[in-house]
Design a protein around this motif. Structure first.
Motif, PDB file in Angstrom:
ATOM      1  N   GLY A   1      45.802  65.619  55.650  1.00 54.42           N
ATOM      2  CA  GLY A   1      45.186  65.013  56.825  1.00 54.42           C
ATOM      3  C   GLY A   1      44.811  65.983  57.924  1.00 54.42           C
ATOM      4  N   SER A   2      45.697  66.934  58.228  1.00 51.45           N
ATOM      5  CA  SER A   2      45.409  67.798  59.378  1.00 51.45           C
ATOM      6  C   SER A   2      44.183  68.660  59.116  1.00 51.45           C
ATOM      7  CB  SER A   2      46.622  68.664  59.721  1.00 51.45           C
ATOM      8  OG  SER A   2      46.969  69.478  58.629  1.00 51.45           O
ATOM      9  N   GLY A   3      44.050  69.142  57.882  1.00 51.97           N
ATOM     10  CA  GLY A   3      42.888  69.961  57.515  1.00 51.97           C
ATOM     11  C   GLY A   3      41.609  69.136  57.547  1.00 51.97           C
TER      12      GLY A   3
ATOM     13  N   LEU B   1      49.288  68.447  67.298  1.00 58.09           N
ATOM     14  CA  LEU B   1      50.431  68.174  66.420  1.00 58.09           C
ATOM     15  C   LEU B   1      50.009  67.069  65.454  1.00 58.09           C
ATOM     16  CD1 LEU B   1      53.111  68.005  69.260  1.00 58.09           C
ATOM     17  CD2 LEU B   1      52.403  70.021  67.912  1.00 58.09           C
ATOM     18  N   HIS B   2      50.303  67.262  64.170  1.00 60.56           N
ATOM     19  CA  HIS B   2      49.805  66.303  63.167  1.00 60.56           C
ATOM     20  C   HIS B   2      50.881  65.448  62.531  1.00 60.56           C
ATOM     21  CE1 HIS B   2      45.465  66.906  62.913  1.00 60.56           C
ATOM     22  NE2 HIS B   2      45.729  68.122  63.375  1.00 60.56           N
ATOM     23  N   GLY B   3      52.116  65.878  62.542  1.00 60.21           N
ATOM     24  CA  GLY B   3      53.125  64.997  61.946  1.00 60.21           C
ATOM     25  C   GLY B   3      54.282  65.752  61.350  1.00 60.21           C
TER      26      GLY B   3
ATOM     27  N   TYR C   1      43.885  60.005  68.861  1.00 62.89           N
ATOM     28  CA  TYR C   1      44.028  59.456  67.505  1.00 62.89           C
ATOM     29  C   TYR C   1      43.143  60.178  66.484  1.00 62.89           C
ATOM     30  CZ  TYR C   1      46.598  55.277  69.048  1.00 62.89           C
ATOM     31  OH  TYR C   1      47.545  54.406  69.533  1.00 62.89           O
ATOM     32  N   ASN C   2      43.516  60.079  65.221  1.00 66.18           N
ATOM     33  CA  ASN C   2      42.646  60.495  64.115  1.00 66.18           C
ATOM     34  C   ASN C   2      41.370  59.649  64.187  1.00 66.18           C
ATOM     35  OD1 ASN C   2      45.064  61.053  61.379  1.00 66.18           O
ATOM     36  ND2 ASN C   2      44.621  62.231  63.203  1.00 66.18           N
ATOM     37  N   PHE C   3      40.337  60.124  63.519  1.00 70.14           N
ATOM     38  CA  PHE C   3      39.053  59.410  63.574  1.00 70.14           C
ATOM     39  C   PHE C   3      38.357  59.450  62.205  1.00 70.14           C
ATOM     40  CE2 PHE C   3      38.511  63.841  64.582  1.00 70.14           C
ATOM     41  CZ  PHE C   3      37.475  64.210  63.746  1.00 70.14           C
TER      42      PHE C   3
ATOM     43  N   PHE D   1      50.507  63.610  47.044  1.00 67.52           N
ATOM     44  CA  PHE D   1      51.606  63.363  46.098  1.00 67.52           C
ATOM     45  C   PHE D   1      52.863  64.171  46.427  1.00 67.52           C
ATOM     46  CE2 PHE D   1      48.815  61.886  42.225  1.00 67.52           C
ATOM     47  CZ  PHE D   1      48.157  61.007  43.051  1.00 67.52           C
ATOM     48  N   ARG D   2      53.118  64.347  47.730  1.00 68.63           N
ATOM     49  CA  ARG D   2      54.383  64.996  48.116  1.00 68.63           C
ATOM     50  C   ARG D   2      55.471  63.930  48.205  1.00 68.63           C
ATOM     51  NH1 ARG D   2      53.687  67.755  53.451  1.00 68.63           N
ATOM     52  NH2 ARG D   2      52.053  66.252  53.726  1.00 68.63           N
ATOM     53  N   PRO D   3      56.772  64.340  48.188  1.00 70.37           N
ATOM     54  CA  PRO D   3      57.851  63.340  48.208  1.00 70.37           C
ATOM     55  C   PRO D   3      57.714  62.345  49.371  1.00 70.37           C
ATOM     56  CG  PRO D   3      58.749  65.512  47.734  1.00 70.37           C
ATOM     57  CD  PRO D   3      57.286  65.716  48.012  1.00 70.37           C
ATOM     58  N   VAL D   4      57.199  62.804  50.541  1.00 72.20           N
ATOM     59  CA  VAL D   4      57.093  61.923  51.710  1.00 72.20           C
ATOM     60  C   VAL D   4      56.181  60.716  51.432  1.00 72.20           C
ATOM     61  CG1 VAL D   4      55.193  63.208  52.808  1.00 72.20           C
ATOM     62  CG2 VAL D   4      56.796  61.960  54.238  1.00 72.20           C
ATOM     63  N   LYS D   5      55.302  60.820  50.440  1.00 71.25           N
ATOM     64  CA  LYS D   5      54.368  59.726  50.129  1.00 71.25           C
ATOM     65  C   LYS D   5      54.986  58.648  49.241  1.00 71.25           C
ATOM     66  CE  LYS D   5      51.202  61.797  52.416  1.00 71.25           C
ATOM     67  NZ  LYS D   5      50.635  61.305  53.659  1.00 71.25           N
ATOM     68  N   ARG D   6      56.136  58.942  48.637  1.00 73.89           N
ATOM     69  CA  ARG D   6      56.863  57.985  47.781  1.00 73.89           C
ATOM     70  C   ARG D   6      55.940  57.315  46.747  1.00 73.89           C
ATOM     71  NH1 ARG D   6      62.169  56.340  50.029  1.00 73.89           N
ATOM     72  NH2 ARG D   6      61.902  54.418  48.841  1.00 73.89           N
TER      73      ARG D   6
ATOM     74  N   THR E   1      57.332  58.447  56.031  1.00 70.15           N
ATOM     75  CA  THR E   1      56.861  58.508  57.418  1.00 70.15           C
ATOM     76  C   THR E   1      55.390  58.929  57.419  1.00 70.15           C
ATOM     77  OG1 THR E   1      57.173  59.508  59.594  1.00 70.15           O
ATOM     78  CG2 THR E   1      57.691  60.899  57.730  1.00 70.15           C
ATOM     79  N   GLU E   2      54.663  58.471  58.432  1.00 66.77           N
ATOM     80  CA  GLU E   2      53.274  58.893  58.663  1.00 66.77           C
ATOM     81  C   GLU E   2      53.099  58.967  60.163  1.00 66.77           C
ATOM     82  OE1 GLU E   2      50.738  59.788  56.762  1.00 66.77           O
ATOM     83  OE2 GLU E   2      51.531  59.210  54.823  1.00 66.77           O
ATOM     84  N   SER E   3      52.695  60.114  60.658  1.00 67.01           N
ATOM     85  CA  SER E   3      52.486  60.204  62.099  1.00 67.01           C
ATOM     86  C   SER E   3      51.342  59.282  62.518  1.00 67.01           C
ATOM     87  CB  SER E   3      52.141  61.627  62.486  1.00 67.01           C
ATOM     88  OG  SER E   3      50.910  61.976  61.906  1.00 67.01           O
ATOM     89  N   PHE E   4      50.355  59.148  61.641  1.00 66.28           N
ATOM     90  CA  PHE E   4      49.210  58.287  61.904  1.00 66.28           C
ATOM     91  C   PHE E   4      48.843  57.524  60.624  1.00 66.28           C
ATOM     92  CE2 PHE E   4      44.718  57.280  61.938  1.00 66.28           C
ATOM     93  CZ  PHE E   4      44.503  56.780  63.215  1.00 66.28           C
TER      94      PHE E   4
HETATM   95  O1  GMT Z   1      50.005  63.454  55.185  1.00 65.04           O
HETATM   96  C1  GMT Z   1      49.933  64.537  54.645  1.00 65.04           C
HETATM   97  O2  GMT Z   1      50.489  64.718  53.614  1.00 65.04           O
HETATM   98  C2  GMT Z   1      49.156  65.656  55.233  1.00 65.04           C
HETATM   99  C3  GMT Z   1      49.492  65.877  56.655  1.00 65.04           C
HETATM  100  C4  GMT Z   1      48.883  67.143  57.153  1.00 65.04           C
HETATM  101  O3  GMT Z   1      49.379  67.613  58.127  1.00 65.04           O
HETATM  102  O4  GMT Z   1      47.935  67.697  56.625  1.00 65.04           O
HETATM  103  O5  GMT Z   1      49.060  64.722  57.390  1.00 65.04           O
HETATM  104  C5  GMT Z   1      49.577  64.469  58.666  1.00 65.04           C
HETATM  105  O6  GMT Z   1      48.454  64.573  59.511  1.00 65.04           O
HETATM  106  C6  GMT Z   1      47.458  63.558  59.361  1.00 65.04           C
HETATM  107  C7  GMT Z   1      46.289  63.881  60.275  1.00 65.04           C
HETATM  108  O7  GMT Z   1      46.656  63.915  61.598  1.00 65.04           O
HETATM  109  C8  GMT Z   1      48.083  62.189  59.647  1.00 65.04           C
HETATM  110  O8  GMT Z   1      47.112  61.168  59.543  1.00 65.04           O
HETATM  111  C9  GMT Z   1      49.206  61.959  58.623  1.00 65.04           C
HETATM  112  O9  GMT Z   1      49.828  60.739  58.896  1.00 65.04           O
HETATM  113  C10 GMT Z   1      50.232  63.087  58.726  1.00 65.04           C
HETATM  114  N1  GMT Z   1      51.196  62.948  57.635  1.00 65.04           N
HETATM  115  C11 GMT Z   1      52.480  62.634  57.866  1.00 65.04           C
HETATM  116  O10 GMT Z   1      52.944  62.429  58.981  1.00 65.04           O
HETATM  117  C12 GMT Z   1      53.327  62.532  56.641  1.00 65.04           C
END
Ligand code: GMT
Length: 377
Positions: free
Chosen positions: A13-15, A120-122, A173-175, A208-213, A282-285
């Protein structure tokens, strides 16, 4: 403006956010320089205002781990000087915010005042950043950025809870770029190759990282397909893939679960999806959830982190407690059983996604940049 963007170039997501932001800024006439170790996967050189600078690493027998932040901060100094950049926008605190601070200090010695915006992305906060190995450096670089943003209120609160923060944190927010989803909708949206006409299409997209379950994804789908003919599309790749494939085999549903690998055009897959599953720890967004909604795909997710700010219970989908597979499956079946109910969820999802368009969010980042430039004068 002349802007340097630092991000991870991989799927994630962050990329994606950093790349889409950079391309949109270039479209508006800003000069944008991506500085990272590979060309970002979603980067299209559609504009002559876009540049990419590769951070090269030196292999040396003494290094067990190559010092990436050293190479990155040196590259930042070089690019800022060569192209007269005015600010650096770094995505993901580790190690980007730290490397940007080092570059800022080196440039200061040469009389150059480069501004640093950290987004900050999460997981840079929730999973890795607060680990004792990184905490002090992450806290320091957040507190020494010129502006700090977080992608949700939930992430902002997590950051304030986990660190001692002296800087204000602005939520941006993300967009999504809605145009892409409208185009995918109008283009030939071919579901025929993947599912029979009467089958519903359920989709999951992640790294497909563990956080995604993703085993929960398979478990939820297993219950769904016992009541409703359906196919599951697993889009992405990562360390948990094999476990998920094995689970699908064990449950004897492998023939209905298609692992499609990574995709750069998720909108083309989402356009024929009926439901999106995101049972993350968890998901920050939850950018993937927003992308699904933009394509008119309702979302079944957990209620963790910032997901409640994106997926609205009973409107754009449903939210369940972490690991509550039965509840997720029950909600999914409620949405998928009836065409009318499904279409109402689809329409509401699309409508809600409009709150998070590029047109709404881009000016917020531009205002942040302008504010910093005015301060510099
Ligand atoms: O979710 C991921 O696995 C990738 C991760 C990243 O940093 O590349 O995503 C995070 O940033 C995204 C963009 O801001 C958020 O939408 C995702 O929710 C966040 N992932 C987590 O918090 C697990």
């Amino acid at each position: 403006m002349k802007i340097g963007i630092v991000c991870y170039p991989t799927y994630g997501g962050s990329g994606v956010v950093a790349t889409e932001l950079g391309m949109a800024l270039a479209d508006k006439g800003h000069e944008v320089h991506f500085i990272t170790y590979n060309q970002p996967v979603r980067l299209d050189f559609i504009s002559h205002n876009l540049h990419f600078h590769e951070v090269l690493m030196e292999e040396y027998p003494l290094f067990q781990y190559q010092p990436y932040e050293l190479a990155l901060s040196s590259k930042l100094v070089e690019v800022v000087k060569k192209y007269n950049l005015e600010l650096l926008h770094v995505h993901y605190a580790i190690p980007h915010a730290y490397a940007a601070y080092m570059a800022k200090m080196m440039l200061k010695e040469k009389g150059i005042d480069i501004k640093v915006v950290t987004t900050l992305h999460g997981t840079d906060i929730t999973l890795v950043g607060s680990h004792p190995s990184y905490k002090a450096a992450v806290e320091f670089s957040i507190n020494n950025s010129d502006v700090v943003t977080a992608v949700s209120n939930s992430l902002r609160e997590d950051t304030l809870r986990l660190f001692t923060i002296t800087n204000p944190i602005q939520v941006v927010y993300n967009f999504i770029d809605l145009k892409k989803y409208e185009e995918a909708d109008q283009a030939d949206c071919q579901r025929i190759a993947l599912a029979k006409p009467k089958e519903r299409i359920v989709t999951h997209i992640s790294n497909f990282r563990p956080v995604k379950r993703i085993e929960d994804v398979i478990q939820v789908f297993n219950i769904i397909q016992q009541s409703i003919p359906a196919k599951l599309l697993m889009v992405g790749d990562g360390p948990e893939r094999l476990r998920a494939e094995n689970l699908a085999r064990k449950l004897d549903i492998k023939q209905n679960v298609l692992f499609l690998g990574n995709s750069q055009d998720v909108e083309k897959i989402l356009c024929y999806s009926d439901l999106f599953l995101l049972p993350s720890k968890t998901e920050s967004f939850g950018l993937a959830a927003l992308e699904a909604m933009a394509a008119g795909t309702p979302v079944i997710s957990t209620n963790t982190g910032g997901l409640q700010e994106v997926n609205i219970n009973g409107k754009t989908g449903y939210l369940s407690d972490l690991g509550n597979i039965d509840d997720m499956a029950k909600n999914a079946i409620e949405i998928l059983t009836d065409d009318k109910v499904l279409n109402e969820f689809k329409e509401r999802s699309k409508e809600h996604a409009r709150l998070f368009t590029l047109e709404n969010i881009l000016p917020v980042y531009e205002d942040i940049y302008k504010g910093l430039m005015e301060k510099a004068i």
